[in-house]
Design a protein around this motif. Structure first.
Motif, PDB file in Angstrom:
ATOM      1  N   SER A  85       0.902  -1.217   0.005  1.00  0.00           N
ATOM      2  CA  SER A  85      -0.018   0.199   0.027  1.00  0.00           C
ATOM      3  C   SER A  85       1.072   1.125  -0.065  1.00  0.00           C
ATOM      4  O   SER A  85       2.166   1.114   0.125  1.00  0.00           O
ATOM      5  N   TRP A  86       0.118   2.602  -0.095  1.00  0.00           N
ATOM      6  CA  TRP A  86       1.073   3.596  -0.233  1.00  0.00           C
ATOM      7  C   TRP A  86       0.213   4.741   0.170  1.00  0.00           C
ATOM      8  O   TRP A  86      -0.876   4.745   0.766  1.00  0.00           O
ATOM      9  N   GLY A  87       0.842   6.241   0.027  1.00  0.00           N
ATOM     10  CA  GLY A  87       0.285   7.152   0.711  1.00  0.00           C
ATOM     11  C   GLY A  87      -0.616   7.928  -0.487  1.00  0.00           C
ATOM     12  O   GLY A  87      -0.843   7.729  -1.371  1.00  0.00           O
ATOM     13  N   LEU A  88      -1.031   9.410   0.083  1.00  0.00           N
ATOM     14  CA  LEU A  88      -1.719  10.202  -0.656  1.00  0.00           C
ATOM     15  C   LEU A  88      -1.030  10.634  -1.989  1.00  0.00           C
ATOM     16  O   LEU A  88       0.114  10.810  -2.113  1.00  0.00           O
ATOM     17  N   GLY A  89      -1.702  10.931  -3.037  1.00  0.00           N
ATOM     18  CA  GLY A  89      -1.100  11.159  -4.451  1.00  0.00           C
ATOM     19  C   GLY A  89      -1.686  10.597  -5.549  1.00  0.00           C
ATOM     20  O   GLY A  89      -1.377  10.779  -6.573  1.00  0.00           O
ATOM     21  N   GLY A  90      -2.038   9.224  -5.374  1.00  0.00           N
ATOM     22  CA  GLY A  90      -2.648   8.603  -6.632  1.00  0.00           C
ATOM     23  C   GLY A  90      -1.803   7.910  -7.478  1.00  0.00           C
ATOM     24  O   GLY A  90      -0.372   7.494  -6.850  1.00  0.00           O
ATOM     25  N   THR A  91      -1.913   7.332  -8.539  1.00  0.00           N
ATOM     26  CA  THR A  91      -0.961   6.270  -9.357  1.00  0.00           C
ATOM     27  C   THR A  91       0.377   6.888  -9.672  1.00  0.00           C
ATOM     28  O   THR A  91       1.199   6.264  -9.457  1.00  0.00           O
ATOM     29  N   CYS A  92       0.147   8.097 -10.299  1.00  0.00           N
ATOM     30  CA  CYS A  92       1.328   8.831 -10.820  1.00  0.00           C
ATOM     31  C   CYS A  92       2.353   8.966  -9.899  1.00  0.00           C
ATOM     32  O   CYS A  92       3.574   8.498 -10.054  1.00  0.00           O
ATOM     33  N   VAL A  93       2.285   9.214  -8.776  1.00  0.00           N
ATOM     34  CA  VAL A  93       3.047   9.701  -7.618  1.00  0.00           C
ATOM     35  C   VAL A  93       3.703   8.425  -7.082  1.00  0.00           C
ATOM     36  O   VAL A  93       4.763   8.338  -6.957  1.00  0.00           O
ATOM     37  N   ASN A  94       3.040   7.437  -6.638  1.00  0.00           N
ATOM     38  CA  ASN A  94       3.182   6.354  -5.918  1.00  0.00           C
ATOM     39  C   ASN A  94       3.646   5.054  -6.790  1.00  0.00           C
ATOM     40  O   ASN A  94       4.729   4.416  -6.485  1.00  0.00           O
ATOM     41  N   VAL A  95       2.850   4.713  -7.691  1.00  0.00           N
ATOM     42  CA  VAL A  95       3.109   3.651  -8.487  1.00  0.00           C
ATOM     43  C   VAL A  95       3.222   3.623  -9.993  1.00  0.00           C
ATOM     44  O   VAL A  95       2.721   2.876 -10.544  1.00  0.00           O
ATOM     45  N   GLY A  96       3.562   4.914 -10.390  1.00  0.00           N
ATOM     46  CA  GLY A  96       3.502   5.067 -11.935  1.00  0.00           C
ATOM     47  C   GLY A  96       4.385   6.009 -12.197  1.00  0.00           C
ATOM     48  O   GLY A  96       5.749   5.638 -12.155  1.00  0.00           O
ATOM     49  N   CYS A  97       4.118   7.142 -12.982  1.00  0.00           N
ATOM     50  CA  CYS A  97       5.068   7.986 -13.735  1.00  0.00           C
ATOM     51  C   CYS A  97       6.392   8.310 -12.877  1.00  0.00           C
ATOM     52  O   CYS A  97       7.416   8.240 -13.388  1.00  0.00           O
ATOM     53  N   ILE A  98       6.326   8.918 -11.514  1.00  0.00           N
ATOM     54  CA  ILE A  98       7.305   9.279 -10.869  1.00  0.00           C
ATOM     55  C   ILE A  98       8.445   8.208 -10.560  1.00  0.00           C
ATOM     56  O   ILE A  98       9.584   8.275 -10.732  1.00  0.00           O
ATOM     57  N   PRO A  99       7.845   7.032 -10.086  1.00  0.00           N
ATOM     58  CA  PRO A  99       8.883   5.992  -9.377  1.00  0.00           C
ATOM     59  C   PRO A  99       9.452   5.064 -10.559  1.00  0.00           C
ATOM     60  O   PRO A  99      10.632   4.993 -10.698  1.00  0.00           O
ATOM     61  N   LYS A 100       8.701   5.335 -11.682  1.00  0.00           N
ATOM     62  CA  LYS A 100       9.138   4.564 -12.931  1.00  0.00           C
ATOM     63  C   LYS A 100      10.267   5.586 -13.874  1.00  0.00           C
ATOM     64  O   LYS A 100      11.234   4.922 -14.138  1.00  0.00           O
ATOM     65  N   LYS A 101      10.063   6.734 -13.811  1.00  0.00           N
ATOM     66  CA  LYS A 101      11.229   7.645 -14.098  1.00  0.00           C
ATOM     67  C   LYS A 101      12.535   7.391 -13.310  1.00  0.00           C
ATOM     68  O   LYS A 101      13.589   7.586 -14.071  1.00  0.00           O
ATOM     69  N   LEU A 102      12.288   7.569 -12.225  1.00  0.00           N
ATOM     70  CA  LEU A 102      13.458   7.327 -11.382  1.00  0.00           C
ATOM     71  C   LEU A 102      13.987   5.987 -11.540  1.00  0.00           C
ATOM     72  O   LEU A 102      15.413   5.766 -11.670  1.00  0.00           O
ATOM     73  N   LEU A 103      13.526   4.764 -11.639  1.00  0.00           N
ATOM     74  CA  LEU A 103      14.021   3.497 -11.903  1.00  0.00           C
ATOM     75  C   LEU A 103      14.634   3.610 -13.384  1.00  0.00           C
ATOM     76  O   LEU A 103      15.896   3.009 -13.368  1.00  0.00           O
ATOM     77  N   HIS A 104      13.994   4.297 -14.317  1.00  0.00           N
ATOM     78  CA  HIS A 104      14.590   4.455 -15.843  1.00  0.00           C
ATOM     79  C   HIS A 104      15.874   5.003 -15.658  1.00  0.00           C
ATOM     80  O   HIS A 104      16.588   4.533 -16.387  1.00  0.00           O
ATOM     81  N   LYS A 105      15.828   6.159 -14.951  1.00  0.00           N
ATOM     82  CA  LYS A 105      17.004   6.843 -14.737  1.00  0.00           C
ATOM     83  C   LYS A 105      18.250   5.671 -14.234  1.00  0.00           C
ATOM     84  O   LYS A 105      19.474   6.159 -14.674  1.00  0.00           O
ATOM     85  N   ALA A 106      18.123   5.255 -13.238  1.00  0.00           N
ATOM     86  CA  ALA A 106      18.936   4.235 -12.695  1.00  0.00           C
ATOM     87  C   ALA A 106      19.540   3.354 -13.773  1.00  0.00           C
ATOM     88  O   ALA A 106      20.400   2.977 -13.797  1.00  0.00           O
ATOM     89  N   SER A 107      18.624   2.878 -14.381  1.00  0.00           N
ATOM     90  CA  SER A 107      19.057   1.713 -15.318  1.00  0.00           C
ATOM     91  C   SER A 107      20.027   2.441 -16.323  1.00  0.00           C
ATOM     92  O   SER A 107      20.873   1.615 -17.022  1.00  0.00           O
ATOM     93  N   GLN A 108      19.668   3.565 -16.757  1.00  0.00           N
ATOM     94  CA  GLN A 108      20.134   4.386 -17.873  1.00  0.00           C
ATOM     95  C   GLN A 108      21.706   4.529 -17.385  1.00  0.00           C
ATOM     96  O   GLN A 108      22.838   4.670 -18.257  1.00  0.00           O
ATOM     97  N   SER A 134      18.693  -0.611  -2.007  1.00  0.00           N
ATOM     98  CA  SER A 134      19.110   0.783  -1.673  1.00  0.00           C
ATOM     99  C   SER A 134      18.326   1.819  -2.648  1.00  0.00           C
ATOM    100  O   SER A 134      18.099   2.897  -2.441  1.00  0.00           O
ATOM    101  N   LEU A 135      18.116   1.062  -4.224  1.00  0.00           N
ATOM    102  CA  LEU A 135      17.742   1.904  -5.197  1.00  0.00           C
ATOM    103  C   LEU A 135      16.141   2.344  -4.579  1.00  0.00           C
ATOM    104  O   LEU A 135      15.640   3.307  -4.490  1.00  0.00           O
ATOM    105  N   LEU A 136      15.474   1.198  -4.490  1.00  0.00           N
ATOM    106  CA  LEU A 136      14.150   1.349  -3.950  1.00  0.00           C
ATOM    107  C   LEU A 136      13.896   2.019  -2.538  1.00  0.00           C
ATOM    108  O   LEU A 136      12.694   2.793  -2.584  1.00  0.00           O
ATOM    109  N   ASN A 137      14.871   1.907  -1.884  1.00  0.00           N
ATOM    110  CA  ASN A 137      14.570   2.472  -0.548  1.00  0.00           C
ATOM    111  C   ASN A 137      14.822   4.224  -0.797  1.00  0.00           C
ATOM    112  O   ASN A 137      13.749   4.995  -0.224  1.00  0.00           O
ATOM    113  N   SER A 138      15.464   4.522  -1.482  1.00  0.00           N
ATOM    114  CA  SER A 138      15.731   6.078  -2.079  1.00  0.00           C
ATOM    115  C   SER A 138      14.808   6.630  -2.641  1.00  0.00           C
ATOM    116  O   SER A 138      14.104   7.453  -2.402  1.00  0.00           O
ATOM    117  N   ILE A 139      14.074   5.706  -3.687  1.00  0.00           N
ATOM    118  CA  ILE A 139      12.848   5.972  -4.411  1.00  0.00           C
ATOM    119  C   ILE A 139      11.733   6.238  -3.383  1.00  0.00           C
ATOM    120  O   ILE A 139      10.703   7.179  -3.368  1.00  0.00           O
TER     121      ILE A 139
END
Length: 321
Positions: A85-108, A134-139
């Motif tokens: 589960s996660w906090g306030l902010g909806g899909t994009c903030v918690n399980v969508g755009c934002i964490p995906k972009k951070l993971l994408h940056k890590a892989s790049q 460590s990556l996911l804890n930071s995200i």
């Protein structure tokens, strides 16, 4: 005259107001007659059900239009079958755009590090190691700061936040599940010891239901996982995108050998991220091509070929049962 929210189909709802039958952007000059009656016979003038991008924007803009409006927002995340589960902010903030972009940056960064030697950096690219936990804890720390920021902003705008599910009792009343006990206030007015929003008073009693002149529903959607929804026996044992960004809670050493079922753009984004982080990744496609919804076979094959060169394996076509 009515107010409602319209948005894209799916979980990332981004709303705008329909007022007087015409679509408008949020404007400070709009009348609030549809929201506030002549008599305050309800607990609230406006209650927004759903704390994602559309719901929060709706509550914020309504507060800007008329500071005298009494507004509340409800948001509650049912844990996934794996307990995520996660906090306030909806899909994009918690399980969508934002964490995906951070993971994408890590892989790049892996590709960037390999190029660095040509630019004079003395890096041992043959022994690069990645720490998934460590990556996911930071995200997750960053996401939690955004969750707190949303709560703070709502409090500053005198918008009451209920961490509860809503069920309609009648046209103007909803029940809260679980019943809500208001937390201690986050902010007070300057030079005042009283809480500007009495609904955030820690001494308030548990709230079981609330009433409102107007409701806005902006709840989005969640991935399908049960056998009845997917037609795949045992699908409840799979992880979805709701779990992926918090996967270190279940697998701190990384997901290990991974099979991604489906070949949409989200599936291929995930495959590209995982393989660049050194994870053995396979994509199972129901058809012989990928990205079918894009209707661009040539482009789809270019993407598939690029991922294949990076190490992603494709099974296509296959039937998942």
């Amino acid at each position: 005259k009515t107010w409602s929210v319209v948005g894209r189909k799916g979980s990332r709802t981004r709303g705008c107001f329909i007022y007087g039958g015409k679509k408008r952007l949020y404007t400070s000059g709009a009348s609030t007659g549809a929201l506030r009656g002549k008599e305050h016979k309800y607990d609230y003038d406006l209650v927004v059900i759903g704390g994602g991008s559309g719901g929060i924007a709706c509550a914020r803009e309504a507060a800007k239009i008329d500071k005298n409006l009494k507004i509340a927002i409800l948001d509650y995340v049912e844990p996934t079958p794996h307990g995520t589960s996660w906090g306030l902010g909806g899909t994009c903030v918690n399980v969508g755009c934002i964490p995906k972009k951070l993971l994408h940056k890590a892989s790049q960064l892996k590709d960037t590090l390999k190029l660095a030697r040509a630019y004079g950096w003395n890096i041992d690219t043959d022994n690069l190691k990645h720490d998934w936990d460590s990556l996911l804890n930071s995200i997750q720390s960053y996401i939690k700061s955004l969750n707190f920021g949303y709560k703070s902003d709502l409090a500053k705008n005198n918008i009451t936040y209920f961490n509860s599910l809503a069920s309609f009792i009648d046209r103007h009343t909803i029940s809260l599940s679980p019943p809500y006990t208001p937390p201690k206030p986050l902010f007070f007015k300057k030079n005042s010891t009283s809480n500007p929003n009495p609904d955030l008073n820690s001494n308030s009693k548990t709230i079981n239901q609330i009433s409102s002149q107007t409701f806005v529903i902006a709840v989005g959607s969640r991935p399908k996982l049960t056998f009845e929804e997917t037609g795949i026996l045992g699908s409840e044992h799979c992880f979805t995108s709701d779990d992926f960004f918090w996967l270190n809670q279940h697998k701190p050493q990384g997901p290990g050998k991974t099979l991604i079922i489906g070949s949409s753009y989200i599936a291929l984004e995930t495959a590209g991220i995982l393989v660049n982080l050194g994870i053995d990744t396979t994509v199972a496609c129901r058809s012989s091509s990928v990205l079918n919804s894009f209707h661009t076979p040539e482009f789809s094959e270019i993407v598939a070929q690029d991922l294949t060169e990076k190490g992603v394996k494709f099974l296509r076509p296959v039937q998942i049962t």
